[in-house]
Write a protein that holds these residues in place. Sequence first.
Motif, PDB file in Angstrom:
ATOM      1  N   PHE A  29       0.089  16.202  33.704  1.00  0.00           N
ATOM      2  CA  PHE A  29       1.303  15.645  33.103  1.00  0.00           C
ATOM      3  C   PHE A  29       2.406  16.699  33.014  1.00  0.00           C
ATOM      4  N   VAL A  30       2.006  17.930  32.744  1.00  0.00           N
ATOM      5  CA  VAL A  30       2.985  19.025  32.728  1.00  0.00           C
ATOM      6  C   VAL A  30       3.455  19.329  34.144  1.00  0.00           C
ATOM      7  N   ALA A  31       2.519  19.355  35.083  1.00  0.00           N
ATOM      8  CA  ALA A  31       2.852  19.725  36.455  1.00  0.00           C
ATOM      9  C   ALA A  31       3.806  18.725  37.110  1.00  0.00           C
ATOM     10  N   VAL A  32       3.553  17.414  36.924  1.00  0.00           N
ATOM     11  CA  VAL A  32       4.431  16.425  37.566  1.00  0.00           C
ATOM     12  C   VAL A  32       5.811  16.390  36.917  1.00  0.00           C
ATOM     13  N   SER A  33       5.947  17.010  35.749  1.00  0.00           N
ATOM     14  CA  SER A  33       7.256  17.059  35.097  1.00  0.00           C
ATOM     15  C   SER A  33       8.292  17.745  35.978  1.00  0.00           C
ATOM     16  N   PHE A  34       7.846  18.693  36.781  1.00  0.00           N
ATOM     17  CA  PHE A  34       8.769  19.420  37.642  1.00  0.00           C
ATOM     18  C   PHE A  34       9.355  18.538  38.736  1.00  0.00           C
ATOM     19  N   PHE A  35       8.817  17.327  38.879  1.00  0.00           N
ATOM     20  CA  PHE A  35       9.318  16.412  39.902  1.00  0.00           C
ATOM     21  C   PHE A  35      10.020  15.208  39.288  1.00  0.00           C
ATOM     22  N   GLY A 402       0.623  14.819  46.359  1.00  0.00           N
ATOM     23  CA  GLY A 402       1.995  15.207  46.677  1.00  0.00           C
ATOM     24  C   GLY A 402       2.983  14.068  46.515  1.00  0.00           C
ATOM     25  N   ARG A 403       2.532  12.929  45.978  1.00  0.00           N
ATOM     26  CA  ARG A 403       3.411  11.770  45.823  1.00  0.00           C
ATOM     27  C   ARG A 403       4.607  12.088  44.928  1.00  0.00           C
ATOM     28  N   ALA A 404       4.354  12.771  43.829  1.00  0.00           N
ATOM     29  CA  ALA A 404       5.446  13.113  42.915  1.00  0.00           C
ATOM     30  C   ALA A 404       6.438  14.063  43.574  1.00  0.00           C
ATOM     31  N   ALA A 405       5.927  15.031  44.321  1.00  0.00           N
ATOM     32  CA  ALA A 405       6.805  15.992  45.011  1.00  0.00           C
ATOM     33  C   ALA A 405       7.647  15.294  46.069  1.00  0.00           C
ATOM     34  N   ARG A 406       7.033  14.371  46.807  1.00  0.00           N
ATOM     35  CA  ARG A 406       7.779  13.643  47.849  1.00  0.00           C
ATOM     36  C   ARG A 406       8.823  12.729  47.221  1.00  0.00           C
ATOM     37  N   LYS A 432       9.695   5.395  49.389  1.00  0.00           N
ATOM     38  CA  LYS A 432       8.392   5.379  50.039  1.00  0.00           C
ATOM     39  C   LYS A 432       7.305   5.907  49.108  1.00  0.00           C
ATOM     40  N   ASN A 433       7.725   6.683  48.121  1.00  0.00           N
ATOM     41  CA  ASN A 433       6.778   7.287  47.184  1.00  0.00           C
ATOM     42  C   ASN A 433       7.142   6.873  45.768  1.00  0.00           C
ATOM     43  N   VAL A 434       6.210   6.186  45.103  1.00  0.00           N
ATOM     44  CA  VAL A 434       6.456   5.695  43.751  1.00  0.00           C
ATOM     45  C   VAL A 434       5.374   6.248  42.826  1.00  0.00           C
ATOM     46  N   PRO A 435       5.626   7.379  42.181  1.00  0.00           N
ATOM     47  CA  PRO A 435       4.643   7.949  41.239  1.00  0.00           C
ATOM     48  C   PRO A 435       4.673   7.216  39.910  1.00  0.00           C
ATOM     49  N   TYR A 436       3.593   6.535  39.573  1.00  0.00           N
ATOM     50  CA  TYR A 436       3.548   5.745  38.340  1.00  0.00           C
ATOM     51  C   TYR A 436       3.675   6.616  37.095  1.00  0.00           C
ATOM     52  N   THR A 437       3.275   7.863  37.188  1.00  0.00           N
ATOM     53  CA  THR A 437       3.303   8.727  36.009  1.00  0.00           C
ATOM     54  C   THR A 437       4.712   8.994  35.529  1.00  0.00           C
TER      55      THR A 437
END
Length: 470
Positions: A29-35, A402-406, A432-437
């Motif tokens: 959760f912390v890591a995907v925050s950067f995206f 890598g979904r969040a990064a994309r 094309k990329n939908v991160p639910y988080t």
Amino acid sequence: MTHYFSWLKNPDNRLKLLILAFVITLFPFVAVSFFAFPTTDDYCHTLAVKEMGYWGYQVHYWKTWSGRYIGTLISATQPLAYDSYLGYKLAPIVLILLYVHASLKFAGAITGDKLAKWQTYLLAFLLVFVLIAELPVVSGYFYWYTGYYYTVADIGTLYLLAYLFRNYSKLSSRNIVVLALGIILLVGMNEYTLVWLVVLSGALFFFGSVVTRKLQVKYLVLSAVALVFGVLSVTAPGNAARAESGLYPTPLKYNLLFSIKNSLAWQIHNFAKIAPALCVLALVLIPIACQLFKNKGDFKFLRAHPALSILVFVGCLYLSYFPSYWSIAEPPNLRGQCVITFWTLIGWTYNVFVLTFWALEKGYMKPVEPGKPVAWVVGLYFFFLFTGNFNYRSAWSDLLTGRAARFNKEMHERTALVLNTREEQVYVPKLKNVPYTILIVNDETDPAWASVEVNNGCAEWFFKKKFFYK
């Protein structure tokens, strides 16, 4: 195996294990925050702040949309108003860390610091773990900037309750002032926190006065403050304007029978979903309460009669749903249900402690110690909950695939495309990329930019261009 159990007997090692559990649980959760990226209404609020100014924005929303006098202060701090995208990435990290800190403070306060440090960390960890697992929408709770007046309210509530528990035995005038200021701030953040604090403070005053047969002036002050500012928020012209705006054109609005019936049905439905986790959590809470009962004189705030405590708890849960059905004939939005989930978890924890204290006091049960079979049941349940829960799985998936990064890259490319297009109409590639988080998914509109209507999104207003998704 023997060495493993011997290692776990050391309290310091248990603490290290719990810290590791915090890290593993929260890392994705912390890591995907950067995206994270500004979405939907973030653009509307940014544009409003830029055009009206910070304080002009407050007046506008007070008159036309909301009585959340503190909530609008928060939503008006949009980083994009200062041409910053970094703020949307840092804010979730700050909120998550604050939530952990507030949970530790709450766990320490409700147990009076009578537990070993690792036990306090265990209680805080389980509260955070269960909350994240049971949130109906993680994206709207931790990553949607415009919705932060829900999350900040819950964090503030943990600090407020911790302060109340620590000073409950001897509330000074200074304590009352601090608590009153906290209530003023929290009541002005969202309607759900408003309902809970108004009812809880009123119940504290009323039942406290009845039980002691003496007017509890200090609780009366807190109750009056909550009620006055609650009424101020509810009666704001913006609330009436929003209800009559045509966004909710249904004949069932203001239908008493419909509101009563559906509020109860939705309350039961939502509680049933979280009930398994709450029941397993109780297996941990009961032995902790038994341990605290040895110093029962230090826990006056847990000496309420369970019949009254449970009545208030159930009543508050019901009232959390009723205003939504009454005003718009719909259940609370998902962000609102996150707040209700938070209060359900906190209320359940408190009532398990109260009920255990009462049962021990009456001799209906004997103190129980946490045994290995129970520890295995609890551990395995929460392990399988962690591995199978949608919120946890999607967070790890969004990060590791890598979904969040994309998604973040797509949004930067989209933004550059719109800014570099001189025409008033621009063809925007569909996501094309939908991160639910980190993204609130909507099947009817573009989940990143559109809002309310398919072809009339906040991003269109912000960029002053018409979007066509291809």
